[in-house]
Design an enzyme around this catalytic site. Structure first.
Site, PDB file in Angstrom:
ATOM      1  N   GLN A 133      -4.467  -1.242   9.704  1.00  0.00           N
ATOM      2  CA  GLN A 133      -4.387  -2.780   9.141  1.00  0.00           C
ATOM      3  C   GLN A 133      -4.797  -3.486   9.992  1.00  0.00           C
ATOM      4  O   GLN A 133      -4.359  -3.541  11.522  1.00  0.00           O
ATOM      5  CB  GLN A 133      -2.718  -2.852   8.811  1.00  0.00           C
ATOM      6  CG  GLN A 133      -2.744  -4.402   8.119  1.00  0.00           C
ATOM      7  CD  GLN A 133      -3.417  -4.393   6.643  1.00  0.00           C
ATOM      8  OE1 GLN A 133      -3.433  -3.360   5.949  1.00  0.00           O
ATOM      9  NE2 GLN A 133      -3.979  -5.590   6.337  1.00  0.00           N
ATOM     10  N   ASP A 164     -10.779   3.344   4.622  1.00  0.00           N
ATOM     11  CA  ASP A 164     -11.275   2.082   4.582  1.00  0.00           C
ATOM     12  C   ASP A 164     -12.734   2.148   4.565  1.00  0.00           C
ATOM     13  O   ASP A 164     -13.452   0.968   4.281  1.00  0.00           O
ATOM     14  CB  ASP A 164     -10.688   1.276   5.676  1.00  0.00           C
ATOM     15  CG  ASP A 164      -9.429   0.379   5.264  1.00  0.00           C
ATOM     16  OD1 ASP A 164      -9.423  -0.016   3.971  1.00  0.00           O
ATOM     17  OD2 ASP A 164      -8.916   0.108   6.114  1.00  0.00           O
ATOM     18  N   LYS A 220       0.751  -0.993   0.035  1.00  0.00           N
ATOM     19  CA  LYS A 220      -0.043  -0.115  -0.107  1.00  0.00           C
ATOM     20  C   LYS A 220       0.985   1.263  -0.097  1.00  0.00           C
ATOM     21  O   LYS A 220       0.574   2.274  -0.816  1.00  0.00           O
ATOM     22  CB  LYS A 220      -0.817  -0.045   1.047  1.00  0.00           C
ATOM     23  CG  LYS A 220      -2.155  -0.925   1.154  1.00  0.00           C
ATOM     24  CD  LYS A 220      -2.959  -1.356   2.262  1.00  0.00           C
ATOM     25  CE  LYS A 220      -3.801  -2.353   2.219  1.00  0.00           C
ATOM     26  NZ  LYS A 220      -4.517  -2.819   3.622  1.00  0.00           N
TER      27      LYS A 220
END
Ligand code: NAP
Length: 313
Positions: free
Chosen positions: A99, A122, A55
């Site tokens: 994460q 997200d 990422k």
């Protein structure tokens, strides 16, 4: 034989579009002004380390700023929440990604809901979940967004299709079902207690599988001509080597489906591309610039902008 839906190629087009948009931002607002994405990795899970590294690399390749925070697995929830508060107030950061999974002693819901909703790239914050569920403008979760874009490109319109989503997690299955509903599909959601899954599969024009069990869906369960999006990522040993496979038995599914995403090279690259797209969107919302969609975003336009970008640089 089924057509292979090339997520890698589609992701590259989105990536190129984002890169061109970032270049435009720099022209308008000065070299120092770029979208910034902060990632937080807690612990040393090897798969999470790979995801976060990828990422960060893709973020930099798109011309955006990447800020990576690595914290020990022993960190307390309060310390993690303080870091998020700091990032919420940092004007150089437009997207924050924690994460998952987090270590068991940390409450993931507390952490996700501490992220400023406008920086929640997200799309997991309760506010964004509620906005999506009530049909309002939300930050959309990356994996379901990527799946939806591939389906829209394949079909043109999803209106009236029978869609089956297998898996009901908060990060994939549930938002996937919401997005398909928003695109006027008739949606069925299956989970571990669903009876006669084969019968649901046989009715479905679209099957999105997000479970994490290799070979869960064999080809003969599918309706002939179905379009299959395989979200699952499973590491299995084959001929002494570790390989990645999805939840669908790819070889048999390709003889029945009309199109299918491969693993790897399908949903995975689209997830990262959508993360970049969401970070760009967050920047535009925070700086009150027209969002990619409001500028009449089309991928063709994106490619045109990229050409301009290449010629200028
Ligand atoms: P998760 O939280 O473990 O959820 C799995 C879901 O599958 C649950 O809803 C579970 O049902 C359901 N399930 C389990 N066994 C089943 C069965 N036999 N039949 C039908 N449903 C069953 O997993 P996740 O986070 O959603 O991820 C799912 C998979 O997608 C994993 O392999 C993950 O690695 C992959 N993934 C890929 C990407 C990508 O970018 N490609 C992104 C995210 C996730 P219950 O709710 O009843 O337990």
């Amino acid at each position: 034989m089924a057509a292979i839906i090339d997520g890698k190629e589609f992701a590259q087009r989105i990536h190129d579009f984002v890169r061109a948009q970032v270049w435009q931002i720099q022209q308008d607002a000065g070299q120092g002004s770029v979208p910034g994405l902060a990632t937080i990795l807690v612990g040393e899970d090897p798969a999470s380390e790979v995801y976060v590294r990828n990422k960060g690399r893709k973020t930099r390749e798109a011309g955006m700023a990447s800020f990576q925070h690595r914290l020990p697995a022993t960190i307390g929830e309060d310390e993690l929440l303080s870091l998020i508060t700091e990032l919420n107030h940092d004007a150089n950061i437009h997207g924050i990604l924690v994460q998952l999974p987090l270590p068991a002693h940390i409450n993931s819901d507390n952490v996700i809901n501490a992220i400023a909703p406008e920086k929640d790239v997200d799309g997991f914050h309760t506010r964004n979940v509620g906005l999506l569920g009530s049909g309002q403008k939300a930050m959309l979760p990356c994996t379901p967004l990527g799946c939806t874009l591939m389906l829209r490109e394949h079909f043109g319109t999803l209106k009236g299709k029978n869609a089956l989503v297998i898996g009901r997690s908060n990060i994939v299955g549930k938002p996937m079902a919401q997005l398909l509903l928003a695109d006027d599909c008739t949606v069925t959601i299956a989970h571990r207690y669903t009876e006669n899954l084969i019968d649901h599969c046989r009715q479905a024009d679209i099957v999105v599988v997000a479970v994490g069990k290799p070979g869960l869906i064999p080809g003969h369960w599918l309706k002939p001509g179905a379009v299959v999006i395989d979200v699952g990522i499973n590491r299995i040993i084959q001929d002494g080597k570790t390989i990645l496979v999805g939840d669908v038995d790819f070889a048999s599914a390709t003889t029945i489906a009309s199109a299918i995403t491969p693993v790897p090279g399908g949903v995975g690259p689209m997830t990262i591309a959508c993360l970049l797209y969401n970070t760009l969107t967050a920047y535009c919302r925070i700086h009150q610039r027209p969002e990619p969609e409001e500028t009449g975003f089309t991928l063709a336009q994106g490619i045109g902008q990229l050409r301009e970008f290449r010629e200028a640089s």
